[in-house]
Write an enzyme that holds these catalytic residues in place. Structure first.
Site, short mmCIF file in Angstrom:
data_model
loop_
_atom_site.label_atom_id
_atom_site.label_comp_id
_atom_site.label_asym_id
_atom_site.label_seq_id
_atom_site.Cartn_x
_atom_site.Cartn_y
_atom_site.Cartn_z
CB SER A 182 0.48 -4.28 -6.46
OG SER A 182 -0.12 -4.50 -5.20
CE LYS A 188 -2.70 0.54 -3.67
NZ LYS A 188 -3.85 -0.23 -4.06
CD GLN A 222 -5.76 -1.75 0.01
OE1 GLN A 222 -5.53 -1.91 -1.17
NE2 GLN A 222 -4.81 -1.55 0.90
CD GLU A 246 -1.39 -2.22 2.78
OE1 GLU A 246 -0.62 -2.89 2.07
OE2 GLU A 246 -2.62 -2.14 2.56
CD1 TRP A 264 -5.68 -6.36 -1.12
CD2 TRP A 264 -7.21 -6.63 0.47
NE1 TRP A 264 -5.35 -5.52 -0.10
CE2 TRP A 264 -6.27 -5.66 0.90
CE3 TRP A 264 -8.27 -6.97 1.32
CZ2 TRP A 264 -6.35 -5.03 2.14
CZ3 TRP A 264 -8.36 -6.34 2.55
CH2 TRP A 264 -7.41 -5.38 2.95
CG HIS A 282 -1.01 -9.21 -6.81
ND1 HIS A 282 -1.78 -8.33 -7.53
CD2 HIS A 282 -0.35 -8.43 -5.88
CE1 HIS A 282 -1.62 -7.10 -7.07
NE2 HIS A 282 -0.75 -7.14 -6.08
#
Length: 387
Positions: free
Chosen positions: A205, A209, A251, A259, A302, A338
């Site tokens: 998640s 990144k 997103q 965010e 998402w 997730h």
């Protein structure tokens, strides 16, 4: 306050001359185009319009890409600090880094490092993929290096204690700098049994990144294993915007800047016009080439499964142009929570770990799994075969 762009080197074994000598001749601009373009930027054309024809050209192009990403999206990636020392004892690897009269200390834990010349995976937070026997896990508390608890976290963490709260780096870049220092510490110490030439990096998640950016900016990483990184990772900004326009709950850049503090404040200027960025995230994958990269994704709206799949398929075109298409793979799967890891992705993960960390004869050919995505609709260029 101004910061110089510091460029991580692109690791390669395809040319005989020293990499540093070749890259020293590269002319890297300090300003970058912002012309609107709905198609993904051409990774085989310099910003001045010159074609990339050789592998040496591509190394120079990647210096441009790195500089543009730092200037427009991620912030400056600093080099190794002026003073650095490290110790290892009882499963704890520690380093102290100093710059400009300031210093920080940081520690990571190592487990599974029994034997000699053991490969390792640096795991952001904790490993959410199964790490096999024979591979050590280095647990990296990236939140301590750069906080990520919303907008109020900007400029907080060990990285900013050293470089100042106003530094241009977003948290993703601060974390990548921390990964670079962890490898420095591995190289500077003994007793941990870790082989510094066989290190991977993973995270899921938001941490996915981070793992993606670390693999791109730290050329000593042998294998990138970003998991469910979505926007800001495996997804391309432009494709995510087009999916959003089709009504997908996905997103995008305009949402992500509000965010958290993962990106540089420099990115704010592009958040509602990502089509004016000089680069996109197929080129983040290109910064890792020709090193190992397995992108692990989940088909959650998402995260942008069409965007990640199409973007990474385009990234594989870069690997193909370099003659190593199977050094990069994409494995997407649905119907699971997730950051859980489904069994139907295990064989792909095992193949990449075997090949790039365990030095086993393992096939990674043709691993490109995800939802249907028409790559041709997102590019208006053709990948050459680089000589």
């Amino acid at each position: 306050m101004k910061y110089s762009i510091v460029l991580p080197l692109l690791a390669t074994t395809v040319l005989a001359a020293p990499l540093e000598a070749r890259q020293a001749t590269c002319k890297v601009p300090t300003t970058f185009p912002t012309t609107a373009n709905s198609k993904l930027p051409n990774p085989f054309k310099f910003f001045d319009g010159t074609d990339v024809k050789t592998k040496a050209d591509f190394e120079c192009k990647n210096k441009e890409v790195s500089a543009a990403l730092q200037a427009q999206e991620l912030g400056t990636f600093p080099p190794k600090p002026s003073t650095f020392s490290a110790t290892y004892s009882g499963g704890t690897l520690s380093f102290t880094a100093g710059e400009g009269g300031k210093s920080i200390s940081f520690s990571v834990s190592i487990k599974g490092n029994t034997g000699s010349n053991v490969p390792a995976i640096i795991a952001y937070g904790a490993a959410s993929i199964p790490v096999p026997a024979g591979v050590a896990t280095i647990t990296f508390n990236n939140d301590q290096m750069g906080q990520q608890q919303g907008g109020s976290s900007r400029g907080k963490g060990k990285f900013y204690d050293l470089y100042g709260s106003g530094h241009s780096a977003g948290a993703l870049t601060a974390w990548a700098w921390g990964v670079d220092r962890i490898i420095d510490a591995v190289e500077a110490t003994t007793g941990h049994n870790i082989d510094p030439t066989r290190i991977g990096v993973t995270g899921c998640s938001r941490n996915g990144k981070g793992a993606f950016v670390a693999a791109a900016f730290v050329p000593r990483i042998a294998l990138g294993l970003p998991q469910e990184s979505g926007a800001g990772g495996a997804a391309c900004w432009r494709i995510s915007d087009s999916e959003k326009a089709k009504g997908k709950n996905i997103q995008t850049s305009s949402q992500i800047v509000g965010e958290n503090v993962w990106f540089s404040p420099l990115f704010n200027a592009f958040s509602t016009k990502a089509n004016t960025l000089s680069t996109d995230h197929h080129q983040l994958a290109g910064l890792i080439a020709p090193r190992g990269l397995l992108v692990i994704e989940n088909e959650i709206d998402w995260l942008g499964p069409v965007s990640t799949t199409a973007c990474m398929k385009v990234g594989r075109l870069i690997y193909k142009a370099l003659g190593v298409p199977d050094n990069m793979g994409l494995t997407g799967a649905g119907n699971h929570n997730h950051c859980s890891f489904p069994s139907n992705q295990q064989s792909d993960l095992t193949a990449y770990i075997n090949k790039f960390l365990l030095n086993k004869d393992s096939s990674t050919a043709g691993i490109e799994k995800g939802p249907s995505a028409d790559v041709s609709s997102y590019i208006d260029w053709t990948a050459p075969t680089l000589t």
